[in-house]
Design an enzyme around this catalytic site. Structure first.
Site, PDB file in Angstrom:
ATOM      1  N   LYS A  19       0.830  -1.212   0.000  1.00  0.00           N
ATOM      2  CA  LYS A  19       0.000   0.000   0.000  1.00  0.00           C
ATOM      3  C   LYS A  19       0.867   1.266   0.000  1.00  0.00           C
ATOM      4  O   LYS A  19       0.592   2.223  -0.718  1.00  0.00           O
ATOM      5  CB  LYS A  19      -0.930  -0.009   1.229  1.00  0.00           C
ATOM      6  CG  LYS A  19      -1.694   1.274   1.484  1.00  0.00           C
ATOM      7  CD  LYS A  19      -2.734   1.593   0.430  1.00  0.00           C
ATOM      8  CE  LYS A  19      -3.327   2.978   0.647  1.00  0.00           C
ATOM      9  NZ  LYS A  19      -4.354   3.332  -0.321  1.00  0.00           N
ATOM     10  N   LYS A  71       0.320  12.015   5.489  1.00  0.00           N
ATOM     11  CA  LYS A  71       0.604  10.960   6.477  1.00  0.00           C
ATOM     12  C   LYS A  71       1.226   9.744   5.784  1.00  0.00           C
ATOM     13  O   LYS A  71       2.240   9.200   6.232  1.00  0.00           O
ATOM     14  CB  LYS A  71      -0.719  10.590   7.174  1.00  0.00           C
ATOM     15  CG  LYS A  71      -0.717   9.415   8.112  1.00  0.00           C
ATOM     16  CD  LYS A  71      -1.290   8.124   7.553  1.00  0.00           C
ATOM     17  CE  LYS A  71      -2.704   8.172   7.074  1.00  0.00           C
ATOM     18  NZ  LYS A  71      -3.219   6.906   6.550  1.00  0.00           N
TER      19      LYS A  71
HETATM   20  P1  NAD Z   1     -11.927   9.756   7.441  1.00  0.00           P
HETATM   21  O1  NAD Z   1     -11.242  10.770   8.245  1.00  0.00           O
HETATM   22  O2  NAD Z   1     -12.946  10.164   6.427  1.00  0.00           O
HETATM   23  O3  NAD Z   1     -12.630   8.678   8.383  1.00  0.00           O
HETATM   24  C1  NAD Z   1     -12.110   8.177   9.564  1.00  0.00           C
HETATM   25  C2  NAD Z   1     -13.252   8.013  10.568  1.00  0.00           C
HETATM   26  O4  NAD Z   1     -12.745   7.433  11.753  1.00  0.00           O
HETATM   27  C3  NAD Z   1     -13.902   9.351  10.945  1.00  0.00           C
HETATM   28  O5  NAD Z   1     -15.301   9.256  10.739  1.00  0.00           O
HETATM   29  C4  NAD Z   1     -13.541   9.507  12.430  1.00  0.00           C
HETATM   30  O6  NAD Z   1     -14.566  10.149  13.171  1.00  0.00           O
HETATM   31  C5  NAD Z   1     -13.378   8.064  12.851  1.00  0.00           C
HETATM   32  N1  NAD Z   1     -12.536   7.859  14.035  1.00  0.00           N
HETATM   33  C6  NAD Z   1     -11.335   8.404  14.322  1.00  0.00           C
HETATM   34  N2  NAD Z   1     -10.871   7.957  15.500  1.00  0.00           N
HETATM   35  C7  NAD Z   1     -11.807   7.116  15.980  1.00  0.00           C
HETATM   36  C8  NAD Z   1     -11.912   6.341  17.161  1.00  0.00           C
HETATM   37  N3  NAD Z   1     -10.952   6.370  18.093  1.00  0.00           N
HETATM   38  N4  NAD Z   1     -13.010   5.574  17.336  1.00  0.00           N
HETATM   39  C9  NAD Z   1     -13.994   5.571  16.402  1.00  0.00           C
HETATM   40  N5  NAD Z   1     -13.947   6.290  15.273  1.00  0.00           N
HETATM   41  C10 NAD Z   1     -12.858   7.052  15.058  1.00  0.00           C
HETATM   42  O7  NAD Z   1     -10.777   8.899   6.736  1.00  0.00           O
HETATM   43  P2  NAD Z   1     -10.899   7.953   5.454  1.00  0.00           P
HETATM   44  O8  NAD Z   1     -10.676   8.772   4.232  1.00  0.00           O
HETATM   45  O9  NAD Z   1     -12.098   7.099   5.565  1.00  0.00           O
HETATM   46  O10 NAD Z   1      -9.573   7.070   5.653  1.00  0.00           O
HETATM   47  C11 NAD Z   1      -9.472   6.037   6.640  1.00  0.00           C
HETATM   48  C12 NAD Z   1      -8.210   5.235   6.391  1.00  0.00           C
HETATM   49  O11 NAD Z   1      -8.258   4.645   5.080  1.00  0.00           O
HETATM   50  C13 NAD Z   1      -6.936   6.072   6.415  1.00  0.00           C
HETATM   51  O12 NAD Z   1      -5.900   5.332   7.005  1.00  0.00           O
HETATM   52  C14 NAD Z   1      -6.671   6.356   4.967  1.00  0.00           C
HETATM   53  O13 NAD Z   1      -5.313   6.621   4.712  1.00  0.00           O
HETATM   54  C15 NAD Z   1      -7.154   5.087   4.311  1.00  0.00           C
HETATM   55  N6  NAD Z   1      -7.601   5.235   2.912  1.00  0.00           N
HETATM   56  C16 NAD Z   1      -8.418   6.261   2.514  1.00  0.00           C
HETATM   57  C17 NAD Z   1      -8.821   6.345   1.182  1.00  0.00           C
HETATM   58  C18 NAD Z   1      -9.719   7.451   0.669  1.00  0.00           C
HETATM   59  O14 NAD Z   1      -9.845   7.599  -0.566  1.00  0.00           O
HETATM   60  N7  NAD Z   1     -10.352   8.234   1.503  1.00  0.00           N
HETATM   61  C19 NAD Z   1      -8.397   5.378   0.262  1.00  0.00           C
HETATM   62  C20 NAD Z   1      -7.589   4.341   0.697  1.00  0.00           C
HETATM   63  C21 NAD Z   1      -7.189   4.273   2.029  1.00  0.00           C
END
Ligand code: NAD
Length: 386
Positions: free
Chosen positions: A172, A241
């Site tokens: 990744k 990040k």
């Molecule tokens: P985001 O910020 O939209 O969502 C994360 C969620 O986690 C939020 O709703 C937040 O409130 C919640 N959260 C944080 N801490 C928490 C806790 N302690 N308990 C419960 N909930 C908690 O982020 P995202 O875009 O969904 O990304 C999530 C992960 O996936 C990241 O590691 C990111 O790098 C990865 N990712 C994202 C994408 C993308 O296109 N957005 C694609 C591939 C991978």
């Protein structure tokens, strides 16, 4: 009997992934830090209202998709987290992008507690998450992978077992190396095209039928730049990040990634410039903003002769932290110390000498009297031109 599932982190990725599991007739309990996301999940047929620790006692498989490594560590290893409170036999799947080292740390605790852990980072963005077409790259025991494959096949289309714990995130982060570079490449291309009088639409059409075609360029242009709307999607902060995690991984393996490092520096500057909460495609806006600053950028070599070796030793960490801030603000070109102990050299990028002087005088080395300084405007003959 169908498996009972928990999904922690119902954000841009987690919410649509968990919704697809509900649609596939699993009983799914969602947990999110902000409650509005839980409400949205309940509206889609999911369940909510139980803590991660309670669910860890009850469900068959517990999944997470959380933003930062610190969030992942807290949810799995914190006092009220999943592993200290979970039951033996529980299967854990982390979809977040974190370091392979953190995956291994969590997997070791899981094993001690009689649980099973898979790192399963995803790629394909929010569209892939909605449509259930993500790529999923998995590290951990193959037998555990086989057991949860039907679940992974609901959230993704291309599912790969890579190898041991952490190997999902190795792949990744390499994916993110190219995402980061392509993001910068697409941004530069669009800004340069505009400066030369080629519309973004025409450029996209032609390059998409040429060798410059890229999935990231296509995503950024059609979903964000064309609409002039930069709500994430994938927040620039998260790509930054990932590039930071990548940089550490590359350093540990002794592999230079010059373009990746530079893309990381540009992301850090964009973050410092206030673009962090926007989608990563806002790198286009950031590059455009930089291009519109018509004042010429110059290089200044700042010689820092040794004044007090003892103080230099003491204040070196603070000096380096200060330089890191300058780097993140896009002001630093290079820095290093002379092997003979005579001092060091920092090359800044600035508009004029006064600007550089105002920065240098905040350097802990100067403030503490460890070094003196001399500023010389410097003609860069060959190097990164930016
Ligand atoms: P985001 O910020 O939209 O969502 C994360 C969620 O986690 C939020 O709703 C937040 O409130 C919640 N959260 C944080 N801490 C928490 C806790 N302690 N308990 C419960 N909930 C908690 O982020 P995202 O875009 O969904 O990304 C999530 C992960 O996936 C990241 O590691 C990111 O790098 C990865 N990712 C994202 C994408 C993308 O296109 N957005 C694609 C591939 C991978």
């Amino acid at each position: 009997m169908t498996m009972k599932l928990a999904f922690i982190g119902l954000g841009n990725m987690g919410l649509p992934m968990a919704r697809n599991l509900v649609k596939a007739n699993y009983e799914v309990y969602g947990v999110n830090r902000s409650k509005a996301k839980e409400d949205a999940f309940v509206n889609a047929g999911g369940k909510a209202g139980r803590s991660a620790a309670e669910l860890a006692q009850d469900v068959d498989v517990l999944m997470t998709c959380l933003p930062m490594p610190a969030d992942v560590e807290k949810v799995f290893l914190g006092d009220d987290g999943v592993i200290p409170n979970g039951r033996k036999g529980l299967i854990l799947i982390d979809f977040s992008t974190v370091s392979p080292d953190l995956n291994r740390k969590i997997a070791a605790s899981a094993e001690e507690a009689g649980m099973f852990f898979l790192d399963a980072p995803v790629s394909g963005g929010t569209v892939g998450a909605e449509q259930g077409t993500l790529s999923v790259m998995v590290g951990g025991e193959k037998a555990v992978f086989d057991q949860v494959l039907p679940i992974l096949e609901v959230v993704g289309k291309n599912i790969y077992h890579v190898g041991a714990t952490g190997s999902g995130n190795v792949v990744k982060l390499i994916n993110q190396l190219m995402v980061g570079i392509h993001t910068q490449a697409a941004s530069e291309a669009m800004v340069l095209g505009e400066a030369m009088g080629v519309s973004k639409e025409t450029l996209h059409q032609i390059l998409s039928a040429s060798f410059a075609q890229s999935r990231i360029y296509d995503r950024h242009y059609t979903q964000f730049v064309q609409k002039n709307a930069f709500e994430p999607g994938f927040a620039l902060n998260l790509l930054h990040k990932d590039m930071t995690l990548l940089e550490s991984m590359a350093q540990e393996s002794g592999t230079p990634i010059p373009l990746g490092s530079y893309a990381g520096t540009m992301l850090a500057s964009a973050k410092a410039g206030g673009f962090g909460d926007k989608d990563m495609s806002s790198m286009y806006l950031y590059n455009k903003e930089r291009a519109s600053v018509k004042t010429e950028r110059k290089y200044f070599a700042v010689f820092l002769p040794m004044k007090d070796a003892e103080k230099s030793q003491i204040y070196r960490p603070q000096h380096l932290a200060f330089l890191e801030e300058q780097r993140n603000a896009g002001r630093l070109f290079a820095n290093g110390r002379f092997a003979d102990g005579g001092g060091g050299l920092v090359v800044y990028i600035a508009q004029n000498e006064e600007e550089v002087k105002s920065w240098v005088e905040q350097d802990p080395y100067i403030v503490q009297g460890a070094r003196s300084y001399e500023i010389h405007e410097w003609d860069l003959v060959k190097g990164h031109l930016f």
